[in-house]
Design an enzyme around this catalytic site. Structure first.
Site, PDB file in Angstrom:
ATOM      1  CG  HIS A 102      46.791  38.509 -28.518  1.00  0.00           C
ATOM      2  ND1 HIS A 102      47.259  37.750 -29.581  1.00  0.00           N
ATOM      3  CD2 HIS A 102      45.890  39.380 -29.056  1.00  0.00           C
ATOM      4  CE1 HIS A 102      46.679  38.170 -30.695  1.00  0.00           C
ATOM      5  NE2 HIS A 102      45.845  39.143 -30.413  1.00  0.00           N
TER       6      HIS A 102
HETATM    7 CA    CA Z   1      43.117  40.576 -23.828  1.00  0.00          CA
END
Ligand code: CA
Ligand code: TV1
Ligand code: ZN
Length: 380
Positions: A181
């Site tokens: 992320h």
């Molecule tokens: Ca990513």
């Protein structure tokens, strides 16, 4: 070298300083700056150096980095060294999150300033119109926070480049296809509608950095200007490409970014040392090709990628795509470290089918629908 055909051939700049590949996080550490040297050799032996504008980048200055990072953190980075660790004020290693992931290694500050300087140079070329596409494979360190390093990232070159772009561009779209992320970039622009961040990543609540669920959509003015696409192990080429295109296409159409920055982390490939996806190099590259097809000025940075031979193949292939040059599959003869590319000596080794695909059709369809609902708020 063969031309791709119809798509537009943009002016491309390549930002690199060979010193950045000489640093070592530590012998067992998975992040190997050496992969940048492998990439540069391949790019050059494939003849791509001849079709791009090459810039040997200078290090960012302390002042430039202070546009995002806190003064005490930048002071710490500029003074700390392996040999003076015992002379630091008590508690500063804990305060600044120094440990296995983010160790203090020789030249850490110069390394960070070099990769950040390259992203800043790249953003400047886009701003003054000298490039339509600018590439910095040494950048993409998306986890770094205002006051501490995180996940192998010390200075957030992406945030710095976006802040610079925002001086001239009304809307910046950030697309992150690293396995992890893009939390540092999302957090930095969580409350603004002038930067839209979208990240595709493995998510289960535990996997590093632990954030990136569907419900993280931004807040205050930034509400609906962050998008997260949480995925399970083993996603394959077709599922990823379909999901990527069906989200990015309406997003670009409704947000109308004036510049796009794509983080091309290579740890989303199959067979990555830290990875768990099944992507082949062509599929990863297809996402870059698709973003390029909008004809919007674009900054491409690297990021993760822990199987160096595949990282360098991927970023070389993508450098070809960005220049509209289709590269022959055979790894060129007489390149340094050619043995790293055996036994196949191909730009496209088979990387799929290692992990079971834990993303059902139903799961992916649900994610797609929820993402598209979020994008609908943009027209409102
Ligand atoms: Ca990513
Ligand atoms: C030293 C030596 C450090 C061996 C780190 C894998 C190591 C990892 C190592 C490692 C490793 C992570 C966590 C654990 C948080 C920690 C560049 C307390 C074999 C953009 C960063 C991943 C990804 C950090 C960076 C993660 C990027 N995974 N061996 N460390 N907990 N850290 O899980 O997004 O690719 O693994
Ligand atoms: Zn990663």
């Amino acid at each position: 070298l063969f031309e791709f055909g119809a798509s537009y051939t943009p002016r491309v700049s390549y930002h690199y300083n060979s010193r950045v590949s000489q640093y070592h996080y530590g012998v067992r550490h998975p992040m190997k700056p050496f992969r940048l040297m492998l990439t540069d050799h391949l790019v050059s032996r494939y003849g791509l150096h001849k079709v791009m504008d090459l810039y040997e980048t200078r290090a960012a200055t302390k002042e430039e980095v202070l546009a995002f990072h806190a003064q005490d953190y930048v002071d710490f980075l500029s003074h700390v060294a392996p040999e003076n660790l015992n002379k630091l004020p008590r508690g500063s290693l804990e305060k600044f999150n120094i440990g296995d992931d983010c160790p203090i290694f020789q030249g850490l500050f110069e390394y960070s300033m070099l990769y950040a300087g390259a992203s800043l140079d790249a953003s400047r070329k886009l701003i003054n119109g000298q490039s339509e596409i600018a590439i910095n494979w040494s950048g993409g360190l998306h986890h770094a926070k205002k006051s501490n390093p995180s996940g192998f990232c010390y200075v957030n070159d992406i945030v710095l480049a976006i802040l610079n772009l925002l001086r001239y561009h009304p809307r910046v779209l950030y697309i992150d296809i690293d396995l992890h992320h893009g939390d540092g970039v999302q957090e930095a622009f969580y409350t603004t509608d002038r930067v839209f961040t979208v990240s595709f990543h493995k998510y289960n609540g535990e996997f590093f950095p632990g954030t990136g669920d569907l419900d993280e959509i931004g807040c205050s003015r930034g509400k609906h200007f962050s998008l997260n696409v949480p995925l399970n192990d083993g996603i394959d080429d077709d599922s990823y490409i379909n999901l990527f295109k069906s989200i990015i296409d309406p997003l670009v159409t409704s947000y109308k970014p004036t510049v796009i920055i794509q983080q091309c982390g290579a740890d989303s490939l199959g067979h990555d040392r830290l990875g768990c996806f099944n992507l082949n190099i062509r599929a990863h590259g297809e996402c870059v090709k698709f973003v390029k097809s909008f004809g919007i000025p674009m900054l491409c940075v690297g990021g993760g990628g822990y199987t160096p031979r595949n990282v360098s193949r991927l970023w070389t292939y993508e450098t070809g795509i960005l220049n509209d040059v289709l590269l022959p599959s055979d790894i060129p003869e007489d390149i340094p470290f050619r043995e790293w590319f055996g036994p196949d000596y191909s730009l496209h080794p088979v990387l799929d089918d290692l992990y079971e695909n834990k993303n059902s059709k139903k799961y992916l369809e649900n994610i797609r629908i929820r993402c598209l609902e979020n994008i609908k708020y943009l027209q409102g």
